[in-house]
Design an enzyme around this catalytic site. Structure first.
Site, PDB file in Angstrom:
ATOM      1  N   LYS A   1       0.842  -1.209   0.000  1.00  0.00           N
ATOM      2  CA  LYS A   1       0.000   0.000   0.000  1.00  0.00           C
ATOM      3  C   LYS A   1       0.875   1.256   0.000  1.00  0.00           C
ATOM      4  O   LYS A   1       0.622   2.206  -0.749  1.00  0.00           O
ATOM      5  CB  LYS A   1      -0.938  -0.012   1.221  1.00  0.00           C
ATOM      6  CG  LYS A   1      -2.014  -1.081   1.130  1.00  0.00           C
ATOM      7  CD  LYS A   1      -2.788  -1.257   2.433  1.00  0.00           C
ATOM      8  CE  LYS A   1      -3.736  -2.455   2.317  1.00  0.00           C
ATOM      9  NZ  LYS A   1      -4.463  -2.759   3.565  1.00  0.00           N
TER      10      LYS A   1
ATOM     11  N   GLN B   1      -5.051  -1.552   9.746  1.00  0.00           N
ATOM     12  CA  GLN B   1      -4.711  -2.837   9.139  1.00  0.00           C
ATOM     13  C   GLN B   1      -5.229  -3.969  10.027  1.00  0.00           C
ATOM     14  O   GLN B   1      -4.955  -4.004  11.224  1.00  0.00           O
ATOM     15  CB  GLN B   1      -3.181  -2.933   8.960  1.00  0.00           C
ATOM     16  CG  GLN B   1      -2.713  -4.154   8.209  1.00  0.00           C
ATOM     17  CD  GLN B   1      -3.204  -4.184   6.758  1.00  0.00           C
ATOM     18  OE1 GLN B   1      -3.221  -3.176   6.065  1.00  0.00           O
ATOM     19  NE2 GLN B   1      -3.645  -5.351   6.311  1.00  0.00           N
TER      20      GLN B   1
ATOM     21  N   ASP C   1     -11.360   2.621   3.888  1.00  0.00           N
ATOM     22  CA  ASP C   1     -11.598   1.181   3.784  1.00  0.00           C
ATOM     23  C   ASP C   1     -13.097   0.885   3.725  1.00  0.00           C
ATOM     24  O   ASP C   1     -13.491  -0.252   3.434  1.00  0.00           O
ATOM     25  CB  ASP C   1     -10.996   0.441   4.992  1.00  0.00           C
ATOM     26  CG  ASP C   1      -9.685  -0.264   4.656  1.00  0.00           C
ATOM     27  OD1 ASP C   1      -9.404  -0.480   3.458  1.00  0.00           O
ATOM     28  OD2 ASP C   1      -8.945  -0.612   5.599  1.00  0.00           O
TER      29      ASP C   1
END
Ligand code: NAP
Length: 283
Positions: free
Chosen positions: A39, A83, A106
């Site tokens: 990422k 994460q 997200d």
């Protein structure tokens, strides 16, 4: 898509805005480390500022929440992701709800989950968003098709089903308790597999000419990375099939960049409400 994103970032920068992404990592999960590195590298290539906020596995939830609140207030940061997985003692919902909904790139905040269900979200979750874009990019018809999604998690299976329903597919969702999985998969015009089980889908379970999207990522004991689908055999029957590695994984990262750029555009007062509508119209 990545090249196009780079151009969008340059345009934003010329208007004085550099998109910024913050990644929260708790503990030292080796798979998470690889995903985070991918990422960060992708952000760098697109010209997006990124920063990783790493906490040791024994960090308290309060410390992590305090950092999220600080990032919520940081005007250089437009997107914040946590994460997963978090250590088991963390209250996952509490942490995900702490991310400001306008920085929730997200798409895991309940506000964005609800918006997805009614077909009106700015931030679709990156993995199903990537699958949707793969299908649209290849010009694959979704409307009226039989879609089977294997896997019903909150981050992949369920939002995937909602997104394809929004494209007017007839969607079935299978999970661990599904009796006779093959009875469903064999009917699929589009089969999306996100179970995390190597070789779960073998050739006799797939209709000839089906489109097969393999979301699974599994590390075998010999070190090889494979999906959930028997690629060799199923690719002989499918009209399209996505590989692992190299299929949905890079698309997931790409959609994170897309969501981060959208968040930066919104923060700069640029209307992005038509973006999702345009994506649907492209179907
Ligand atoms: P998860 O939370 O473990 O969910 C797995 C889902 O699959 C569950 O709904 C489970 O059913 C179902 N399932 C498991 N075994 C099954 C079986 N034998 N038959 C039918 N359904 C079964 O996993 P996830 O986070 O959704 O991720 C799924 C896979 O995608 C993993 O391999 C993960 O590494 C990968 N992934 C890839 C990306 C990417 O960027 N490519 C992103 C995210 C995840 P129950 O609900 O009944 O337990």
């Amino acid at each position: 898509m990545r090249a196009e994103l780079h151009r969008r970032v340059e345009t934003l920068e010329s208007q004085g805005v550099r998109p910024g992404l913050a990644v929260i990592v708790v503990g030292d999960n080796p798979a998470s480390a690889v995903y985070v590195r991918n990422k960060v590298n992708a952000c760098g290539e697109a010209g997006i500022h990124s920063e990783v906020h790493t906490f040791p596995g024994h960090a308290s939830q309060a410390e992590v929440l305090a950092r999220i609140y600080a990032l919520n207030a940081d005007r250089h940061i437009h997107g914040i992701i946590v994460q997963l997985p978090l250590p088991p003692e963390f209250d996952l919902r509490r942490v995900l709800e702490a991310v400001a909904q306008e920085k929730d790139v997200d798409g895991f905040h309940l506000y964005n989950v609800g918006s997805l269900v009614i077909g009106d979200t700015i931030f679709p979750p990156c993995t199903p968003y990537g699958v949707q874009q793969l299908l649209l990019h290849e010009g694959i018809r979704i409307e009226g098709q039989n879609v089977v999604v294997v896997g019903a998690s909150n981050i992949v299976g369920k939002p995937m089903a909602m997104m394809l329903l929004a494209h007017e597919a007839t969607v079935s969702i299978c999970h661990v308790k599904t009796r006779d999985l093959a009875q469903y998969t064999i009917l699929a015009d589009i089969l999306v597999v996100a179970a995390g089980k190597p070789n779960l889908i073998v050739a006799p379970m797939v209709k000839t000419g089906a489109v097969v999207i393999d979301v699974g990522i599994n590390r075998l004991p010999d070190g090889r990375l494979v999906g959930d689908v028997d690629f060799e055999a199923v690719s002989q029957k499918a009209s399209y099939i996505s590989p692992v590695p190299g299929g949905v994984g890079p698309m997931t990262v790409t959609m994170l960049l897309v969501n981060t750029i959208k968040a930066a555009q919104r923060a700069a007062g640029i209307d992005v409400s038509d973006v999702a509508a345009r994506e649907l119209a492209a179907a």
